[in-house]
Motif scaffolding. Structure first.
Motif, PDB file in Angstrom:
ATOM      1  N   THR A 283       0.801  -1.223   0.000  1.00  0.00           N
ATOM      2  CA  THR A 283       0.000   0.000   0.000  1.00  0.00           C
ATOM      3  C   THR A 283       0.834   1.273   0.000  1.00  0.00           C
ATOM      4  O   THR A 283       0.294   2.357  -0.237  1.00  0.00           O
ATOM      5  CB  THR A 283      -0.938   0.019   1.221  1.00  0.00           C
ATOM      6  N   GLY A 284       2.133   1.163   0.244  1.00  0.00           N
ATOM      7  CA  GLY A 284       2.994   2.345   0.287  1.00  0.00           C
ATOM      8  C   GLY A 284       3.648   2.644  -1.043  1.00  0.00           C
ATOM      9  O   GLY A 284       3.287   2.093  -2.093  1.00  0.00           O
ATOM     10  N   SER A 285       4.645   3.503  -1.008  1.00  0.00           N
ATOM     11  CA  SER A 285       5.374   3.903  -2.212  1.00  0.00           C
ATOM     12  C   SER A 285       6.039   2.701  -2.871  1.00  0.00           C
ATOM     13  O   SER A 285       6.602   1.828  -2.204  1.00  0.00           O
ATOM     14  CB  SER A 285       6.436   4.945  -1.856  1.00  0.00           C
ATOM     15  N   GLN A 286       5.979   2.693  -4.212  1.00  0.00           N
ATOM     16  CA  GLN A 286       6.627   1.637  -4.995  1.00  0.00           C
ATOM     17  C   GLN A 286       7.943   2.127  -5.616  1.00  0.00           C
ATOM     18  O   GLN A 286       8.522   1.450  -6.467  1.00  0.00           O
ATOM     19  CB  GLN A 286       5.680   1.155  -6.097  1.00  0.00           C
ATOM     20  N   ASP A 287       8.414   3.292  -5.170  1.00  0.00           N
ATOM     21  CA  ASP A 287       9.621   3.870  -5.763  1.00  0.00           C
ATOM     22  C   ASP A 287      10.828   2.949  -5.605  1.00  0.00           C
ATOM     23  O   ASP A 287      11.661   2.839  -6.513  1.00  0.00           O
ATOM     24  CB  ASP A 287       9.926   5.229  -5.115  1.00  0.00           C
ATOM     25  N   ALA A 288      10.937   2.283  -4.446  1.00  0.00           N
ATOM     26  CA  ALA A 288      12.092   1.415  -4.210  1.00  0.00           C
ATOM     27  C   ALA A 288      12.103   0.232  -5.173  1.00  0.00           C
ATOM     28  O   ALA A 288      13.165  -0.227  -5.605  1.00  0.00           O
ATOM     29  CB  ALA A 288      12.084   0.918  -2.762  1.00  0.00           C
ATOM     30  N   VAL A 289      10.918  -0.243  -5.529  1.00  0.00           N
ATOM     31  CA  VAL A 289      10.817  -1.349  -6.487  1.00  0.00           C
ATOM     32  C   VAL A 289      11.333  -0.908  -7.849  1.00  0.00           C
ATOM     33  O   VAL A 289      12.127  -1.618  -8.498  1.00  0.00           O
ATOM     34  CB  VAL A 289       9.368  -1.849  -6.597  1.00  0.00           C
ATOM     35  N   GLN A 290      10.915   0.261  -8.279  1.00  0.00           N
ATOM     36  CA  GLN A 290      11.344   0.762  -9.581  1.00  0.00           C
ATOM     37  C   GLN A 290      12.851   1.030  -9.605  1.00  0.00           C
ATOM     38  O   GLN A 290      13.535   0.728 -10.596  1.00  0.00           O
ATOM     39  CB  GLN A 290      10.566   2.038  -9.922  1.00  0.00           C
ATOM     40  N   GLU A 291      13.362   1.586  -8.510  1.00  0.00           N
ATOM     41  CA  GLU A 291      14.802   1.860  -8.440  1.00  0.00           C
ATOM     42  C   GLU A 291      15.599   0.556  -8.498  1.00  0.00           C
ATOM     43  O   GLU A 291      16.618   0.470  -9.200  1.00  0.00           O
ATOM     44  CB  GLU A 291      15.128   2.615  -7.154  1.00  0.00           C
TER      45      GLU A 291
END
Length: 386
Positions: A283-291
């Motif tokens: 449910t949180g930010s997915q930025d770390a996945v993309q990085e």
């Protein structure tokens, strides 16, 4: 002690054996680069870690429902709708400690003496191990370098017999990085109409790890097989949460109660704090996945080029996951001999292709879940041997 006969049929996962050998060499003072173990080298995103800590501080110390806390199962259903455009009833979701329990539950639910279960080869070694443990006959589906290690629907369907109870597919795949295109999955689903007795386990643990704009085709998108489909996914790879031991499966109506009973008998429930961490991941930010995927893609390009520059080696571009699966037949070494020499003489941990099945002979698996500098250093060391 007299063990049950089935104990002799249980295999293992060689990556952990190689990890132990690499650790022993490192303890002796050797400089070891580990390209063997299949786990992201990134930390779990901070907001996910904090959610797990907060759950403990908030007093979530007791048992949870055997199939998982309701809010997490609802979040899984919402995430699957967001990613695949499918409707999933949270009651069909079972939260488990990692991906392996779902494999074990599915195989034990359908496998017994006199039955057959199809599995990819080369493929994740636990498939074959648990099939043999169940007493069923393990029927390998050979995967070819010529097709980018995507399975052929025609070849798979041709192996189905009246004794076939379950087929296992994995895309994106471990150890090959192969991704099966939609056309083949369409053909498989269409062909399964002639085999209504066959259940399907679709291992989609690498579903968010694809490159160059490729799409992930989830079997959840095919309503005609939802009544016999088990989909495995989880947090380990996507969110760098291997040590949290958190996964899930979507089960068909007729099997979900049995899967929950197996969970009760096996592990009671998944620990509460990990489930709240998993909730924050979805449910949180997915930025770390993309990085992380951006970094993996950069490393993928580096390792493939470097491997193709080695004498006697050729390597296809992996379409998904974070493994390179080079063909080493030109070196004159068997997979096991190459694995052992590269570890002992070069100080680089890799995994023999035969650890993933008989059709893995002539290949090695290298995980590029390591820094670019370490990858280049590892290939330099391998070149010195070759």
């Amino acid at each position: 002690m007299i063990f049950a006969d089935r104990q002799s049929r249980l295999g293992t996962e060689s990556a952990f054996t190689v990890l132990a050998r690499a650790g022993a060499l490192a303890a002796e003072g050797r400089d070891i680069i580990n390209l063997g173990i299949g786990q992201p080298d990134f930390q779990t995103p901070p907001h996910v870690v904090e959610a797990g800590i907060k759950a403990l501080r908030d007093g979530h110390h007791g048992y949870t429902p055997a199939n998982g806390i309701p809010v997490l199962r609802e979040a899984v259903a919402a995430d699957l709708h967001r990613r695949h455009g499918v409707e999933v009833n949270p009651d069909n979701v079972v939260i488990v400690p990692g991906g392996k329990p779902t494999m074990f539950f599915a195989v034990m639910m359908f496998g017994q003496p006199g039955t057959e279960i199809l599995y990819p080869d080369p493929g994740f070694p636990i498939y074959e191990s648990v099939i043999r443990y169940s007493g069923a006959t393990a029927v390998p589906l050979p995967l070819s370098e010529d097709t980018g290690f995507a399975f052929s629907a025609e070849s798979l369907l041709a192996k189905i017999t009246p004794r076939t109870q379950l087929i296992i597919i994995n895309s994106p795949a471990n150890p090959t990085g192969g991704v099966t295109p939609r056309a083949e999955i369409d053909a498989l689903v269409a062909g399964l109409a002639d085999h209504p007795h066959v259940a399907v386990l679709s291992d989609e643990i690498y579903s968010q790890m694809l490159y160059e704009g490729r799409e992930h085709v989830s079997l959840l998108q095919y309503p005609e097989i939802r009544d016999r489909l088990i989909v495995l996914d989880g947090w380990s790879k996507t969110y760098a949460m291997t040590g949290w031991r958190l996964g899930y499966a979507v089960w068909p109506d007729r099997a979900v109660e049995g899967a929950t009973r197996l969970a009760i008998n096996d592990h009671s429930c998944v620990n509460a704090s990990a489930q709240y961490a998993g909730l924050a991941a979805l449910t949180g930010s997915q930025d770390a996945v993309q990085e992380m995927m951006t970094r993996f893609d950069q490393r993928r390009r580096v390792i493939v080029k470097a491997l193709n520059d080695l004498p006697g080696v050729r390597c296809a571009d992996p379409a998904g996951a974070f493994y390179a699966f080079p063909n080493i037949t030109g070196t004159g070494l068997t997979s096991r001999a190459a694995q052992d020499r590269i570890l002992t003489e070069a100080g680089v941990a890799t995994i023999a292709g035969t650890a993933f099945g008989q059709h893995g002979e002539g290949f090695l698996r290298l995980s590029y879940a390591n820094s670019t500098d370490n990858i280049l250093d590892a290939i330099h060391r391998i070149r010195a041997i070759l």
